[in-house]
Design an enzyme around this catalytic site. Structure first.
Site, PDB file in Angstrom:
ATOM      1  N   ASP A  17      41.032  37.636  37.041  1.00 26.78           N
ATOM      2  CA  ASP A  17      40.088  38.694  36.531  1.00 26.78           C
ATOM      3  C   ASP A  17      41.227  39.959  36.053  1.00 26.78           C
ATOM      4  O   ASP A  17      41.974  39.966  36.677  1.00 26.78           O
ATOM      5  CB  ASP A  17      39.178  38.886  37.726  1.00 26.78           C
ATOM      6  CG  ASP A  17      38.368  40.041  37.361  1.00 26.78           C
ATOM      7  OD1 ASP A  17      37.393  39.946  36.619  1.00 26.78           O
ATOM      8  OD2 ASP A  17      38.506  40.997  37.975  1.00 26.78           O
TER       9      ASP A  17
ATOM     10  N   GLU B  63      42.220  36.597  32.002  1.00 24.41           N
ATOM     11  CA  GLU B  63      41.178  37.393  31.083  1.00 24.41           C
ATOM     12  C   GLU B  63      41.664  38.701  30.807  1.00 24.41           C
ATOM     13  O   GLU B  63      42.006  39.537  31.790  1.00 24.41           O
ATOM     14  CB  GLU B  63      39.791  37.677  32.085  1.00 24.41           C
ATOM     15  CG  GLU B  63      38.765  38.428  31.464  1.00 24.41           C
ATOM     16  CD  GLU B  63      38.235  39.485  32.239  1.00 24.41           C
ATOM     17  OE1 GLU B  63      38.611  40.107  33.309  1.00 24.41           O
ATOM     18  OE2 GLU B  63      37.161  40.008  31.864  1.00 24.41           O
TER      19      GLU B  63
HETATM   20  C1  NOJ Z   1      36.020  41.349  34.811  1.00 17.05           C
HETATM   21  C2  NOJ Z   1      34.872  40.708  35.220  1.00 17.05           C
HETATM   22  O1  NOJ Z   1      34.469  39.736  34.446  1.00 17.05           O
HETATM   23  C3  NOJ Z   1      33.832  41.777  35.323  1.00 17.05           C
HETATM   24  O2  NOJ Z   1      32.475  41.203  35.579  1.00 17.05           O
HETATM   25  C4  NOJ Z   1      34.142  42.712  36.380  1.00 17.05           C
HETATM   26  O3  NOJ Z   1      33.324  43.753  36.594  1.00 17.05           O
HETATM   27  C5  NOJ Z   1      35.675  43.309  35.910  1.00 17.05           C
HETATM   28  N1  NOJ Z   1      36.420  42.327  35.756  1.00 17.05           N
HETATM   29  C6  NOJ Z   1      36.143  43.786  37.520  1.00 17.05           C
HETATM   30  O4  NOJ Z   1      36.445  43.084  38.410  1.00 17.05           O
END
Ligand code: NOJ
Ligand code: MG
Length: 577
Positions: free
Chosen positions: A220, A293
């Site tokens: 993430d 990500e």
């Molecule tokens: C990316 C995640 O996909 C999202 O849902 C989240 O709010 C943020 N990162 C923080 O973890």
């Protein structure tokens, strides 16, 4: 004789190279948002048993592996992306036993499980943060702290850094009498990756879940792992202003040169990759993977693959289709966006394609329900691995949710006027299984987010019975992906004109496929040999959508192929090429 041996050698070689292709390179991944997938205990929120009980469905739709949004212990300020215990399952989703049952069912079905790993921050209720706030020497520097500045008896935050969820990224902590940095919600303090103990703690987390049998991690918000190092006085510099934004509370107010994409971040991913490799060397089994990500520019994202000497993430998420395509994008634009990835792909790496996730509006709402199949045809016939967000295979669309009922922190941190633009709730509503109560998602009287009111027609059960439903088209595409041409062939993407995009897949000695997508509302006709080299003389329709006036199995000359408005099809050569 020599000739025969060369042939045997060549065959042997090609078989061995085919066998060597790692499992994930042409995999079909599926993202499950566990809160909304299936509720097994009737509390209106999805859970792990719900996933386990429905794994057959994932097999039915041809999925290789699934990444699940977080289900670890969390106060749910960001619905699980605020983890308070990296080693346990949240009771809302079940128990560690439920997790283990899910893993064994997955192994039985040969489904891969990818854990959502959230390294950038923890919950403020995590033991690490509580100890850090209390200045426990072991944890004192686990997070990013700063006293701020006092002027005329008033205390000000350390600098102008803005949170992704609006407002200052610094929050005052009464206990420690200092500010802490939070890239997201104030209940999501950022961990300090300049502290080696943090890196170690996170490696332990990875090893713990590897021992539990996961096949990899979706990492993430990796682009935020590091912030710039403080100067000699322990201060952090302001970020430069963006001239186009006048709202100091808005994330776009500054250019995030000090809080995103710091060079150390790529190195961190390389370290995690070697950890996975060491683990495999010691424990055997197939390659474990990292999906990263990062909402960064494409060249920065490419560096997550590796730097030429060190390997990084196998799957740095390709968000080109999410970030750079709009309702009115034409075929030149589609082609440019797809080729921007293929052209930059480092040697020996595989492409990946993402069309939606739990943070973005659904494909059917961004581009129109009548383009849903078009996107799935693109996603599933491009070379590389595909990632489908749950519900896109049945064409679920965004569900409008009033301000009063909005729960997403990103929207709640904004205001009634304009919250819809920020809210992620519409894409997170319960999965639509059937036309029964709550779309078959839950027996409860109410669900955590409302069920979409199109569930009577848009649902798995109903769509199973309609030959040209989104679901059946998706399944046919998945079947095709098992063909050698898709597994091992080459790919080429071209605009045929402003309105029509073509994807050409070929493999010497095997069938050639062409995907044609008519993005707009005109009738179009083509001689395919004017566009692609080595076009076979005739093609058979293997996948059609409901705009087509053709039937599956119809044979046509490649010299004259007509597409109806918004028709998308996959054609297969009638002979091997
Ligand atoms: C990316 C995640 O996909 C999202 O849902 C989240 O709010 C943020 N990162 C923080 O973890
Ligand atoms: Mg950070």
């Amino acid at each position: 004789m020599t000739c025969k041996w060369t042939l045997v050698l060549l065959l042997g070689l090609s078989i061995s190279t085919l066998a060597e292709k790692p499992w994930w390179q042409t995999a079909s991944f599926y993202q499950i948002y566990p809160r909304s997938f299936k509720d097994s205990d009737g509390d209106g929120v999805g859970d792990l048993r719900g996933v386990t009980e429905n794994m057959d469905y994932l097999k039915e739709i041809g999925i290789t592996g699934t990444w699940l949004s977080p289900f670890l212990k969390s106060p749910m300020a960001d619905f699980g992306y605020d983890i308070s215990d990296f080693y346990d399952v949240d009771p809302l989703f079940g128990t560690m036993d439920d997790f283990e049952d899910m893993m064994s069912r997955a192994k039985e079905l040969d489904l891969r499980i990818i854990l959502d790993f959230v390294p950038n921050h923890s919950s403020d209720e995590c033991e690490w943060f509580i100890k850090s706030a209390a200045r426990d020497p072991e944890y004192e520097d686990f997070y990013v702290w700063h006293p701020g500045f006092e002027y005329n008896g008033v205390r000000y935050p350390p600098n102008n850094w803005v949170s992704v969820f609006r407002g200052s990224a610094w929050e005052w902590h009464e206990g420690r009498q200092e500010y802490y940095f939070h890239q997201y919600h104030k209940k999501q303090p950022d961990l300090n990756y300049r502290n080696p103990a943090v890196k170690e703690a996170m490696q332990d987390v990875l090893l713990f879940w590897l021992d539990k049998g996961v096949d990899g991690f979706r990492i993430d918000a990796i682009h935020h792992a590091f912030e710039v190092a403080p100067d000699a006085n322990g201060n952090y510099p302001d970020e430069p202003r963006n001239w186009w934004n006048n709202d100091p509370e808005d994330y776009g107010y500054t250019d995030h040169v000090y809080t995103a994409d710091q060079p150390e971040t790529h190195q961190l991913v390389y370290e995690w990759r070697s950890l996975l490799e060491e683990y495999q060397a010691q424990n055997g089994g197939d390659e474990r993977i990292l999906m990263t990500e990062a909402w960064s520019d494409i060249d920065t994202v490419m560096k997550y693959y590796g730097d030429g000497t060190k390997d990084g993430s196998q799957i740095p998420f390709n968000f080109q289709m999410i970030s750079n395509l709009w309702w009115d994008s034409d075929a030149y634009h589609y082609s440019e966006m797809i080729n921007s990835w293929l052209d930059r792909l480092p040697e020996g790496k595989a492409a990946n394609w993402v069309i939606g996730n739990h943070d973005k509006n659904r494909v059917g709402s961004r581009f129109g329900s009548d383009r849903m199949d078009m996107f799935n045809m693109l996603l599933l016939t491009l070379p590389g691995c595909s990632i489908t967000y749950n519900g896109e295979e049945i064409g679920m669309t965004d569900v409008w949710i009033s301000w009063k009922d909005t729960v997403d922190p990103q929207a709640c941190n904004s205001f009634e006027d304009g919250y819809e633009y920020r809210s992620r709730d519409p894409a997170r509503t319960p999965f639509q299984w059937s036309n029964e109560h709550n779309a078959g998602f839950s027996d409860s009287s109410s669900t955590w987010l409302p069920v979409g009111d199109n569930y009577q027609t848009v649902n798995v059960e109903t769509e199973r019975d309609e030959p040209l439903s989104h679901l059946n088209i998706y399944k046919q595409l998945q079947e095709l992906r098992n063909e050698d041409t898709f597994k091992n062939g080459e790919g080429e993407v071209l605009p045929l004109n402003r309105y029509v995009l073509g994807v050409h897949r070929y493999l010497h000695g095997d069938y050639t496929y062409v995907t044609l997508l008519n993005i707009f509302d005109s009738i179009e006709n083509f001689d395919l040999s004017n566009h692609f080299d080595n076009m076979p003389s005739s093609f058979e329709y293997v996948v059609i959508n409901d705009k087509s006036i053709r039937a599956i199995g119809d044979v046509v000359s490649s010299k004259s192929i007509t597409l109806m408005p918004k028709e998308s099809v996959v054609l297969k050569s009638t002979t091997r090429q």
